[in-house]
Design a protein around this motif. Structure first.
Motif, PDB file in Angstrom:
ATOM      1  N   LEU A   1       0.821  -1.211   0.000  1.00 25.44           N
ATOM      2  CA  LEU A   1       0.000   0.000   0.000  1.00 25.44           C
ATOM      3  C   LEU A   1       0.852   1.257   0.000  1.00 25.44           C
ATOM      4  O   LEU A   1       1.955   1.281   0.568  1.00 25.44           O
ATOM      5  N   ASP A   2       0.303   2.302  -0.588  1.00 31.47           N
ATOM      6  CA  ASP A   2       0.946   3.613  -0.552  1.00 31.47           C
ATOM      7  C   ASP A   2       0.925   4.101   0.895  1.00 31.47           C
ATOM      8  O   ASP A   2      -0.134   4.168   1.516  1.00 31.47           O
TER       9      ASP A   2
ATOM     10  N   VAL B   1     -11.374  -3.852  -3.730  1.00 28.69           N
ATOM     11  CA  VAL B   1     -10.174  -3.555  -4.512  1.00 28.69           C
ATOM     12  C   VAL B   1     -10.608  -3.351  -5.961  1.00 28.69           C
ATOM     13  O   VAL B   1     -11.349  -4.164  -6.509  1.00 28.69           O
TER      14      VAL B   1
ATOM     15  N   PRO C   1      -1.743  -1.683 -11.438  1.00 24.75           N
ATOM     16  CA  PRO C   1      -1.850  -0.995 -10.153  1.00 24.75           C
ATOM     17  C   PRO C   1      -3.308  -1.025  -9.701  1.00 24.75           C
ATOM     18  O   PRO C   1      -4.223  -0.973 -10.516  1.00 24.75           O
ATOM     19  N   LEU C   2      -3.502  -1.107  -8.405  1.00 30.26           N
ATOM     20  CA  LEU C   2      -4.840  -1.215  -7.839  1.00 30.26           C
ATOM     21  C   LEU C   2      -5.106  -0.081  -6.867  1.00 30.26           C
ATOM     22  O   LEU C   2      -4.185   0.617  -6.443  1.00 30.26           O
ATOM     23  N   VAL C   3      -6.359   0.076  -6.495  1.00 28.90           N
ATOM     24  CA  VAL C   3      -6.764   1.043  -5.479  1.00 28.90           C
ATOM     25  C   VAL C   3      -7.673   0.323  -4.498  1.00 28.90           C
ATOM     26  O   VAL C   3      -8.600  -0.382  -4.896  1.00 28.90           O
TER      27      VAL C   3
ATOM     28  N   ALA D   1      -6.678   0.592 -10.779  1.00 32.46           N
ATOM     29  CA  ALA D   1      -6.460   2.037 -10.747  1.00 32.46           C
ATOM     30  C   ALA D   1      -6.995   2.692 -12.012  1.00 32.46           C
ATOM     31  O   ALA D   1      -7.419   3.850 -11.985  1.00 32.46           O
TER      32      ALA D   1
ATOM     33  N   ASP E   1      -9.766   1.221  -0.880  1.00 33.97           N
ATOM     34  CA  ASP E   1     -10.194   2.217   0.103  1.00 33.97           C
ATOM     35  C   ASP E   1      -9.506   3.568  -0.139  1.00 33.97           C
ATOM     36  O   ASP E   1      -9.110   4.253   0.789  1.00 33.97           O
ATOM     37  N   GLY E   2      -9.330   3.929  -1.407  1.00 32.40           N
ATOM     38  CA  GLY E   2      -8.701   5.195  -1.762  1.00 32.40           C
ATOM     39  C   GLY E   2      -7.187   5.190  -1.718  1.00 32.40           C
ATOM     40  O   GLY E   2      -6.557   6.212  -1.998  1.00 32.40           O
ATOM     41  N   LEU E   3      -6.568   4.065  -1.382  1.00 31.03           N
ATOM     42  CA  LEU E   3      -5.111   3.962  -1.295  1.00 31.03           C
ATOM     43  C   LEU E   3      -4.555   3.224  -2.509  1.00 31.03           C
ATOM     44  O   LEU E   3      -4.996   2.113  -2.804  1.00 31.03           O
ATOM     45  N   PRO E   4      -3.576   3.800  -3.207  1.00 28.93           N
ATOM     46  CA  PRO E   4      -2.934   3.073  -4.300  1.00 28.93           C
ATOM     47  C   PRO E   4      -2.185   1.851  -3.755  1.00 28.93           C
ATOM     48  O   PRO E   4      -1.653   1.872  -2.650  1.00 28.93           O
ATOM     49  N   ALA E   5      -2.174   0.778  -4.555  1.00 33.36           N
ATOM     50  CA  ALA E   5      -1.529  -0.455  -4.115  1.00 33.36           C
ATOM     51  C   ALA E   5      -0.881  -1.176  -5.290  1.00 33.36           C
ATOM     52  O   ALA E   5      -1.403  -1.153  -6.402  1.00 33.36           O
TER      53      ALA E   5
END
Length: 141
Positions: A63-64, A77, A115-117, A80, A119-123
């Motif tokens: 996670l970012d 999930v 790339p994934l997101v 992005a 709960d608003g967090l890039p992952a």
């Protein structure tokens, strides 16, 4: 969690089969031995093992860490780039070396490099269970 070992009922749901989360007996924590007697769900597990391609795969998300928070249990999930839901998050934590991480159960057709997101967090993804055969292949930490 950093070793990619899912917790029953947290990183799994009512539809989870052992092939999706690496619970086949090749690992020390394997829950299913393919050469032993009968058990509930044996036909499904054997079919996926012999033909390959479990419907979902366990993935470690990096996670970012720019925000001081972790995704909530069960968060959706998504890619992005947008599109349909790719899966859900189970456990999440701050690791002393890896930073914020989470285990997610994602659909097999989710691009491994996408790339994934959550709960608003890039992952970013680190595959834990092989999406083609359902065996845990991530090296132990």
């Amino acid at each position: 969690m950093a070793r990619g070992e899912p917790r029953f009922g947290v990183d799994t749901d009512e539809r989870t089969i052992p092939n999706e989360v690496g619970w086949i007996a090749e690992q020390p924590w394997g829950a299913v031995h393919l050469d032993k007697g009968c058990y509930r769900g044996q036909e499904t597990v054997a079919r996926v093992h012999n033909l390959g391609k479990p419907p979902r795969r366990l993935t470690l998300l990096h996670l970012d860490g720019s925000e001081n928070r972790l995704p909530a249990l069960g968060s959706v999930v998504v890619p992005a780039a947008g599109g349909r839901d790719a899966g859900f998050v189970g456990s999440s934590a701050r690791h002393h070396e890896l930073g914020p991480i989470a285990l997610a159960l994602l659909k097999r057709n989710t691009d491994l490099a996408a790339p994934l997101v959550v709960d608003g967090l890039p992952a970013a993804q680190e595959v834990v269970v092989d999406p083609e055969i359902g065996l845990h292949f991530r090296p132990q930490r």
